[in-house]
Design an enzyme around this catalytic site. Structure first.
Site, PDB file in Angstrom:
ATOM      1  CE  LYS A  72      -4.238   2.117   2.356  1.00  0.00           C
ATOM      2  NZ  LYS A  72      -4.613   1.835   3.553  1.00  0.00           N
ATOM      3  CB  SER A 150      -7.906   3.858   2.855  1.00  0.00           C
ATOM      4  OG  SER A 150      -7.496   2.847   3.430  1.00  0.00           O
ATOM      5  CB  SER A 174      -8.743   1.555   5.648  1.00  0.00           C
ATOM      6  OG  SER A 174      -9.515   2.464   5.549  1.00  0.00           O
TER       7      SER A 174
END
Lengths: 474, 95
Positions: A72, A150, A174
């Site tokens: 990420k 997210s 997330s």
């Protein structure tokens, strides 16, 4: 060539049926073929080939030797830029490696790229990124779907077979919500299990790193590698990390699993309530004892979260001032001008909204009414869980109130968007671990997720139960 | 309505974010609806509850506070939008 899991690829490597170089080439090809899904913010073939040479030199007993991992783009990486999906960090090249990614590098992982996310992890659809939306790989052509957020890029990368594992961060859901939307496994461990060092901070009392994978065994392999104490994060806990993967045990005989009545909410689809029922029945069949429980402060979790998280964000994001790194507005005449223009041009709408809410709830005259009040309610929410876990081993809930929704669905109402996290936020506030695993599909064939929660540091309990339930769909 | 345009602009100033009129108008609407929504916390009696700041249930270890020289100022400065002779450079503050 297809690789079902980390264990599968490891066995191919051990038998010399594939080389590290061939793995790299396979994944580079796949990532190029899926370019239109916009899963990666950073992808560079040369960087992958450079890693191959390093990885080949490592001894064969490295747990993740040659395993393709997506990161990420909130984790600082020394050899790849880090943007947090924000214009304000465009062109930022960290001078150091985050704790979590360093652990993965040490075990021989191959980083295939940095994945897209909501700007500074603020969102539930990966649609607030400066670098554009990510498309859920399970979408049909005429109807592009959101991957959740997210950590939507990481979940999508695993779902699209562009890696065998990915890192994520979970502040209010997330990891778990995008895992559910993309039909993969996602675990957020106990707050403090993985160091936050080198992760761009959003809400520090909630932020926690975790992983995505294709199955529960792989998640347990990855988590035991990235967990551990770190002096550079003052909230990192110094606990013994068990060998989650070796200890995996699907036996549920005598386990008490709580079903919270407050998670029956209006607006959840019948299909989701249906798979929740199916999972309960299956657990009973496997010998678990089902207990109907109450977590009375559940409905206050979201409003509590939307005070605490923006408050912490407004403080954490004060560092983006255009001085030390990242973007700086070009036509400022004074220092104040420079700060204001840089932040105005550098942050997107959702980030500004949260910074301003956070600034307001922390400002003189409102601090007690909003921020302290929220911290008190947070205590009550945490207490609900403590009480329930005095006679339950686990809690089972749906992960999200819907399956993946269309990308172009109107999102002009922020509160409606925040409701995506209704089932994940309470555990974040309480700091307890949670996993989402795919369990069944809706009528359109989209995956639905089911969530297990447990006490602080009881990740093994969660892995075991998820491992047992996963077998229903093998 | 909790906030008006003046308050929004004041908060924006505190947060060092410049808002256009259009943006301020949009944010005013969103923030008022969010603040109205979080008001429901007032239904909860918290009279005898201590605010929770750290959720960790383990005892957090302390470490020695020692400086470490990693001597990377050149590398760190590489990320700066403007620099001068080993320093971060910003627009002039004093005339």
């Amino acid at each position: 060539m297809s690789f079902k899991s980390i264990s599968h690829l490891k066995s191919l490597l051990d038998q010399n049926k594939i080389s590290i170089k061939e793995i790299a080439e396979t994944y580079i090809k796949r990532i190029k073929e899926k370019k239109e899904l916009n899963i990666f913010i950073y992808f560079n073939e040369d960087k992958i080939h450079e890693q191959v040479k390093e990885i080949e030199k490592l001894p064969n007993d490295k747990t993740l030797k040659g395993i393709p991992i997506a990161v990420k783009d909130l984790f600082c990486t020394a050899k790849m830029p880090t943007t947090a999906a924000s214009k304000i960090l465009e062109n930022f090249k960290p001078t150091y490696e985050s704790f979590v990614t360093q652990k993965l590098v040490d075990q021989g992982s191959m980083f295939v790229g940095k994945t897209n996310l909501d700007e500074f992890a603020m969102g539930s659809a990966t649609n607030t990124s400066y670098f554009g939306n990510t498309i859920n790989p399970l979408s049909k052509n005429d109807n592009p779907l959101a991957p959740g957020g997210s950590s939507g890029g990481s979940a999508a990368a695993v779902a699209a077979d562009l890696c065998l594992g990915a890192t994520g961060t979970d502040t209010g859901g997330s990891i778990r919500q995008p895992a559910s939307f993309c039909g993969v496994v996602g675990i957020k461990p106990t707050y403090g299990l993985c160091s936050r060092w080198g992760i761009a901070a959003f809400a520090s009392s909630l932020d926690q790193a975790g992983v995505f994978s294709k199955n529960v065994t792989d998640a347990s392999i990855l988590l035991e590698e990235i967990a551990g104490h770190d002096q550079r994060d003052s909230t990192s806990s110094n606990v013994q990390i068990p060998s989650f993967s070796k200890n995996l045990d699907p036996s549920l005989e005598g386990k008490v699993i709580g079903i919270p009545k407050e998670y029956n909410i209006d607006g959840t689809s019948d299909e989701i309530n249906g798979v929740w029922e199916d999972a309960i029945k299956s657990l009973e069949k496997k010998g678990a004892k089902i207990k109907h429980i109450s977590l009375p402060h559940t409905k206050y979790a979201l409003p509590t979260y939307y005070i605490i998280a923006p408050a912490e964000a407004s403080s954490n994001l004060a560092r983006y001032d255009g001085v030390k790194y990242g973007f700086r507005a070009s036509d400022a005449k004074s220092l104040d001008d420079m700060y204001e223009l840089t932040r105005s041009e550098g942050f997107g709408k959702e980030v500004k909204r949260r910074i301003l809410i956070g600034t307001y709830v922390l400002s003189a005259g409102y601090y007690d009414a909003y921020y302290i009040k929220a911290q008190k309610v947070r205590k009550l929410i945490a207490n609900d869980f403590v009480e329930v876990f005095s006679d339950c081993d686990l809690i089972l809930t749906p992960t999200a109130p819907s399956a993946a929704f269309p990308l172009n669905e109107k999102q002009d109402d922020p509160i409606k968007m925040y409701l995506n996290d209704v089932f994940t936020v309470p555990a974040s506030l309480a700091g307890i671990p949670g996993i989402s695993i795919p369990y069944g599909n809706d009528k359109q064939g989209l995956p639905l997720g089911i969530q297990f929660l447990s006490k602080h540091y009881h990740e093994q309990e969660i892995f075991n139960a998820a491992f047992a339930l996963e077998k229903d769909y093998e | 309505m909790k906030l008006d345009t003046n308050t929004i602009n004041k908060i924006a100033k505190l947060a060092r974010i410049r808002l256009s009129e259009e943006e301020a108008k949009d944010l005013l609407k969103d923030m008022n609806s969010i603040l109205d929504w979080v008001e429901q916390l007032n239904e909860v009696n918290t009279d005898s509850v201590k605010p929770l700041a750290n959720i960790s249930s383990s005892i957090l270890p302390q470490r020695k506070d020692e400086a470490k020289d990693i001597n990377s100022s050149d590398e760190i400065l590489k990320n700066s939008p403007d620099k001068l002779e080993g320093y971060f450079a910003v627009p002039k503050v004093v005339e």
